[in-house]
Design a protein around this motif. Sequence first.
Motif, PDB file in Angstrom:
ATOM      1  N   LEU A 144       0.812  -1.228   0.000  1.00 44.31           N
ATOM      2  CA  LEU A 144       0.000   0.000   0.000  1.00 44.31           C
ATOM      3  C   LEU A 144       0.840   1.270   0.000  1.00 44.31           C
ATOM      4  N   ILE A 145       2.098   1.171   0.399  1.00 42.02           N
ATOM      5  CA  ILE A 145       2.918   2.384   0.422  1.00 42.02           C
ATOM      6  C   ILE A 145       4.092   2.241  -0.552  1.00 42.02           C
ATOM      7  N   SER A 146       4.409   3.351  -1.225  1.00 43.15           N
ATOM      8  CA  SER A 146       5.389   3.328  -2.318  1.00 43.15           C
ATOM      9  C   SER A 146       6.780   2.896  -1.841  1.00 43.15           C
ATOM     10  N   VAL A 171       1.108  -9.624  -7.168  1.00 42.46           N
ATOM     11  CA  VAL A 171       1.030  -8.510  -6.216  1.00 42.46           C
ATOM     12  C   VAL A 171      -0.225  -7.684  -6.455  1.00 42.46           C
ATOM     13  N   GLY A 172      -0.610  -6.906  -5.425  1.00 44.05           N
ATOM     14  CA  GLY A 172      -1.736  -5.998  -5.530  1.00 44.05           C
ATOM     15  C   GLY A 172      -1.632  -4.939  -4.444  1.00 44.05           C
ATOM     16  N   GLY A 173      -2.630  -4.061  -4.403  1.00 40.63           N
ATOM     17  CA  GLY A 173      -2.616  -2.973  -3.423  1.00 40.63           C
ATOM     18  C   GLY A 173      -2.301  -1.649  -4.109  1.00 40.63           C
ATOM     19  N   ALA A 190      -2.418  -7.323  -9.778  1.00 41.74           N
ATOM     20  CA  ALA A 190      -3.884  -7.405  -9.781  1.00 41.74           C
ATOM     21  C   ALA A 190      -4.496  -6.076  -9.356  1.00 41.74           C
ATOM     22  N   GLU A 191      -5.608  -5.734 -10.000  1.00 42.88           N
ATOM     23  CA  GLU A 191      -6.338  -4.519  -9.651  1.00 42.88           C
ATOM     24  C   GLU A 191      -7.139  -4.729  -8.362  1.00 42.88           C
ATOM     25  N   THR A 192      -7.796  -5.884  -8.262  1.00 42.97           N
ATOM     26  CA  THR A 192      -8.622  -6.195  -7.090  1.00 42.97           C
ATOM     27  C   THR A 192      -8.324  -7.622  -6.620  1.00 42.97           C
TER      28      THR A 192
HETATM   29  C1  B12 Z   1      -6.729   2.287   6.121  1.00 44.69           C
HETATM   30  C2  B12 Z   1      -5.414   2.977   5.838  1.00 44.69           C
HETATM   31  C3  B12 Z   1      -4.458   2.954   6.843  1.00 44.69           C
HETATM   32  C4  B12 Z   1      -4.632   2.173   8.145  1.00 44.69           C
HETATM   33  C5  B12 Z   1      -4.281   0.708   7.863  1.00 44.69           C
HETATM   34  C6  B12 Z   1      -5.130  -0.264   8.693  1.00 44.69           C
HETATM   35  C7  B12 Z   1      -4.841  -1.679   8.279  1.00 44.69           C
HETATM   36  N1  B12 Z   1      -4.909  -2.569   9.249  1.00 44.69           N
HETATM   37  O1  B12 Z   1      -4.591  -2.003   7.116  1.00 44.69           O
HETATM   38  C8  B12 Z   1      -3.586   2.874   9.063  1.00 44.69           C
HETATM   39  C9  B12 Z   1      -4.274   4.008   9.808  1.00 44.69           C
HETATM   40  C10 B12 Z   1      -2.852   1.996  10.085  1.00 44.69           C
HETATM   41  C11 B12 Z   1      -2.637   3.473   8.028  1.00 44.69           C
HETATM   42  C12 B12 Z   1      -1.332   3.864   8.314  1.00 44.69           C
HETATM   43  C13 B12 Z   1      -0.527   4.526   7.413  1.00 44.69           C
HETATM   44  N2  B12 Z   1      -0.846   4.925   6.156  1.00 44.69           N
HETATM   45 CO1  B12 Z   1      -2.453   4.397   5.259  1.00 44.69          CO
HETATM   46  N3  B12 Z   1      -4.042   4.255   4.324  1.00 44.69           N
HETATM   47  C14 B12 Z   1      -5.166   3.646   4.594  1.00 44.69           C
HETATM   48  C15 B12 Z   1      -6.160   3.898   3.446  1.00 44.69           C
HETATM   49  C16 B12 Z   1      -7.074   5.046   3.885  1.00 44.69           C
HETATM   50  C17 B12 Z   1      -7.015   2.723   3.008  1.00 44.69           C
HETATM   51  C18 B12 Z   1      -6.233   1.459   2.690  1.00 44.69           C
HETATM   52  C19 B12 Z   1      -7.188   0.291   2.729  1.00 44.69           C
HETATM   53  O2  B12 Z   1      -7.167  -0.503   3.651  1.00 44.69           O
HETATM   54  N4  B12 Z   1      -8.083   0.191   1.724  1.00 44.69           N
HETATM   55  C20 B12 Z   1      -9.119  -0.845   1.671  1.00 44.69           C
HETATM   56  C21 B12 Z   1      -8.518  -2.130   1.122  1.00 44.69           C
HETATM   57  C22 B12 Z   1      -9.594  -3.209   1.116  1.00 44.69           C
HETATM   58  O3  B12 Z   1      -8.111  -1.858  -0.203  1.00 44.69           O
HETATM   59  P1  B12 Z   1      -6.726  -2.342  -0.813  1.00 44.69           P
HETATM   60  O4  B12 Z   1      -5.688  -2.511   0.207  1.00 44.69           O
HETATM   61  O5  B12 Z   1      -6.424  -1.524  -2.008  1.00 44.69           O
HETATM   62  O6  B12 Z   1      -7.053  -3.853  -1.308  1.00 44.69           O
HETATM   63  C23 B12 Z   1      -7.860  -4.151  -2.413  1.00 44.69           C
HETATM   64  C24 B12 Z   1      -7.070  -4.301  -3.717  1.00 44.69           C
HETATM   65  O7  B12 Z   1      -6.024  -3.345  -3.843  1.00 44.69           O
HETATM   66  C25 B12 Z   1      -6.609  -5.717  -3.699  1.00 44.69           C
HETATM   67  N5  B12 Z   1      -5.322  -6.063  -3.104  1.00 44.69           N
HETATM   68  C26 B12 Z   1      -4.651  -5.520  -2.077  1.00 44.69           C
HETATM   69  N6  B12 Z   1      -3.534  -6.205  -1.841  1.00 44.69           N
HETATM   70  C27 B12 Z   1      -3.481  -7.232  -2.715  1.00 44.69           C
HETATM   71  C28 B12 Z   1      -2.573  -8.275  -2.885  1.00 44.69           C
HETATM   72  C29 B12 Z   1      -2.778  -9.222  -3.884  1.00 44.69           C
HETATM   73  C30 B12 Z   1      -1.811 -10.357  -4.049  1.00 44.69           C
HETATM   74  C31 B12 Z   1      -3.931  -9.134  -4.704  1.00 44.69           C
HETATM   75  C32 B12 Z   1      -4.176 -10.153  -5.744  1.00 44.69           C
HETATM   76  C33 B12 Z   1      -4.843  -8.088  -4.539  1.00 44.69           C
HETATM   77  C34 B12 Z   1      -4.614  -7.157  -3.544  1.00 44.69           C
HETATM   78  O8  B12 Z   1      -7.593  -6.421  -2.958  1.00 44.69           O
HETATM   79  C35 B12 Z   1      -8.386  -5.560  -2.128  1.00 44.69           C
HETATM   80  C36 B12 Z   1      -9.839  -5.772  -2.502  1.00 44.69           C
HETATM   81  O9  B12 Z   1     -10.013  -5.739  -3.872  1.00 44.69           O
HETATM   82  C37 B12 Z   1      -5.194   4.311   2.275  1.00 44.69           C
HETATM   83  C38 B12 Z   1      -5.805   5.218   1.205  1.00 44.69           C
HETATM   84  C39 B12 Z   1      -6.157   4.446  -0.059  1.00 44.69           C
HETATM   85  N7  B12 Z   1      -6.922   5.093  -0.869  1.00 44.69           N
HETATM   86  O10 B12 Z   1      -5.718   3.344  -0.306  1.00 44.69           O
HETATM   87  C40 B12 Z   1      -4.045   4.977   3.049  1.00 44.69           C
HETATM   88  C41 B12 Z   1      -2.649   4.973   2.453  1.00 44.69           C
HETATM   89  C42 B12 Z   1      -2.336   3.624   1.835  1.00 44.69           C
HETATM   90  N8  B12 Z   1      -1.817   5.177   3.631  1.00 44.69           N
HETATM   91  C43 B12 Z   1      -0.800   5.950   3.399  1.00 44.69           C
HETATM   92  C44 B12 Z   1       0.158   6.314   4.373  1.00 44.69           C
HETATM   93  C45 B12 Z   1       1.206   7.318   3.915  1.00 44.69           C
HETATM   94  C46 B12 Z   1       0.130   5.770   5.676  1.00 44.69           C
HETATM   95  C47 B12 Z   1       1.106   6.066   6.807  1.00 44.69           C
HETATM   96  C48 B12 Z   1       2.577   6.168   6.404  1.00 44.69           C
HETATM   97  C49 B12 Z   1       0.595   7.322   7.492  1.00 44.69           C
HETATM   98  C50 B12 Z   1       1.522   7.932   8.507  1.00 44.69           C
HETATM   99  N9  B12 Z   1       2.042   9.089   8.144  1.00 44.69           N
HETATM  100  O11 B12 Z   1       1.750   7.337   9.543  1.00 44.69           O
HETATM  101  C51 B12 Z   1       0.872   4.871   7.739  1.00 44.69           C
HETATM  102  C52 B12 Z   1       1.679   3.629   7.281  1.00 44.69           C
HETATM  103  C53 B12 Z   1       2.598   3.083   8.193  1.00 44.69           C
HETATM  104  C54 B12 Z   1       3.287   1.891   7.537  1.00 44.69           C
HETATM  105  N10 B12 Z   1       4.566   1.776   7.789  1.00 44.69           N
HETATM  106  O12 B12 Z   1       2.697   1.097   6.834  1.00 44.69           O
HETATM  107  C55 B12 Z   1      -0.756   6.418   1.946  1.00 44.69           C
HETATM  108  C56 B12 Z   1       0.326   5.717   1.113  1.00 44.69           C
HETATM  109  C57 B12 Z   1       0.951   6.683   0.103  1.00 44.69           C
HETATM  110  C58 B12 Z   1       2.005   6.012  -0.719  1.00 44.69           C
HETATM  111  N11 B12 Z   1       1.753   5.871  -1.997  1.00 44.69           N
HETATM  112  O13 B12 Z   1       3.026   5.635  -0.228  1.00 44.69           O
HETATM  113  C59 B12 Z   1      -2.237   6.175   1.510  1.00 44.69           C
HETATM  114  C60 B12 Z   1      -2.415   5.871   0.008  1.00 44.69           C
HETATM  115  C61 B12 Z   1      -3.032   7.472   1.893  1.00 44.69           C
HETATM  116  C62 B12 Z   1      -2.605   8.669   1.059  1.00 44.69           C
HETATM  117  N12 B12 Z   1      -3.366   9.018   0.036  1.00 44.69           N
HETATM  118  O14 B12 Z   1      -1.614   9.277   1.331  1.00 44.69           O
HETATM  119  N13 B12 Z   1      -3.238   3.589   6.815  1.00 44.69           N
END
Ligand code: B12
Length: 208
Positions: A144-146, A171-173, A190-192
């Motif tokens: 999730l983080i770059s 990979v995804g995220g 993967a997108e999702t």
């Molecule tokens: C919730 C969240 C948090 C929560 C995490 C809780 C947890 N237990 O996961 C908390 C509050 C802890 C958090 C912390 C931080 N976060 Co955060 N967080 C988010 C947020 C708002 C949502 C992420 C999320 O869970 N989405 C919901 C899930 C279901 O979606 P998803 O992960 O994308 O997964 C879907 C698909 O991508 C796919 N998928 C995911 N992984 C994989 C893997 C495979 C193999 C496959 C096939 C598919 C797949 O499947 C899922 C369903 O389809 C995002 C914003 C965003 N728009 O993404 C920021 C975001 C990811 N966070 C960010 C940041 C910067 C942080 C912090 C560094 C903040 C800070 N300054 O402390 C810290 C990270 C610390 C660390 N070392 O990791 C940034 C990352 C920026 C970047 N590009 O680097 C984001 C993008 C916010 C932003 N716009 O700035 N965060």
Amino acid sequence: MEALQAALLDGNHKAAVIEARRLLTEGLPREALVTEGLAPAMRCLDAKCTIRSFNLLEIMLVGRAVTGVVHELYPDGDPPGTGLATLVIASLEGDVHDLGKNIVKMVLIGRGYRVIDCGKDCPVDVLVETAVREKAAGVLISGLISSIIPRVRQVRPALTAAGFAHVPILVGGAALKQCSASDLNVDAVAETAFDGAHAVDAWFGSPS
Ligand code: B12
């Protein structure tokens, strides 16, 4: 089963666990709860993730409810799977996001795969050691983080050094899906969760 799905989609952790217990007491096998309860609920959640107005809190609550039911079904650890491939999944060291990883894990368990979860903040070494120990057919990474991108690129050479060069990496995220597979040195991006499940099915063959 509909009551279980409704409780999951409501994000009602307690009600979902109570429904799971009720179904188990009625004699339903654990695997049926996964394939007929969790998997359809995950499909609904995936649909919600793709619309623009999705509610993150709702997604997190559903994820928590799903996790609660899986703990209820498999209190001793990872589900055994139903004969399909073993997969290892992690969020790599430096990344504490795990909601997406947990959803992917649940979707794949729902399709019959054995999924070993190395958790979040997982060192590359631990991921590779686990893949070797469990004789994994595939390695999955959620990012999730770059800042995690350089670590993702280390996984292929580490697997190769461990004699597991043949194992595909998926990979995804949010951070990783902006990159190409070749840039990340992986096999697919993967997108999702469901796109990922389709890629896994294409590699290892789901019965569904
Ligand atoms: C919730 C969240 C948090 C929560 C995490 C809780 C947890 N237990 O996961 C908390 C509050 C802890 C958090 C912390 C931080 N976060 Co955060 N967080 C988010 C947020 C708002 C949502 C992420 C999320 O869970 N989405 C919901 C899930 C279901 O979606 P998803 O992960 O994308 O997964 C879907 C698909 O991508 C796919 N998928 C995911 N992984 C994989 C893997 C495979 C193999 C496959 C096939 C598919 C797949 O499947 C899922 C369903 O389809 C995002 C914003 C965003 N728009 O993404 C920021 C975001 C990811 N966070 C960010 C940041 C910067 C942080 C912090 C560094 C903040 C800070 N300054 O402390 C810290 C990270 C610390 C660390 N070392 O990791 C940034 C990352 C920026 C970047 N590009 O680097 C984001 C993008 C916010 C932003 N716009 O700035 N965060």
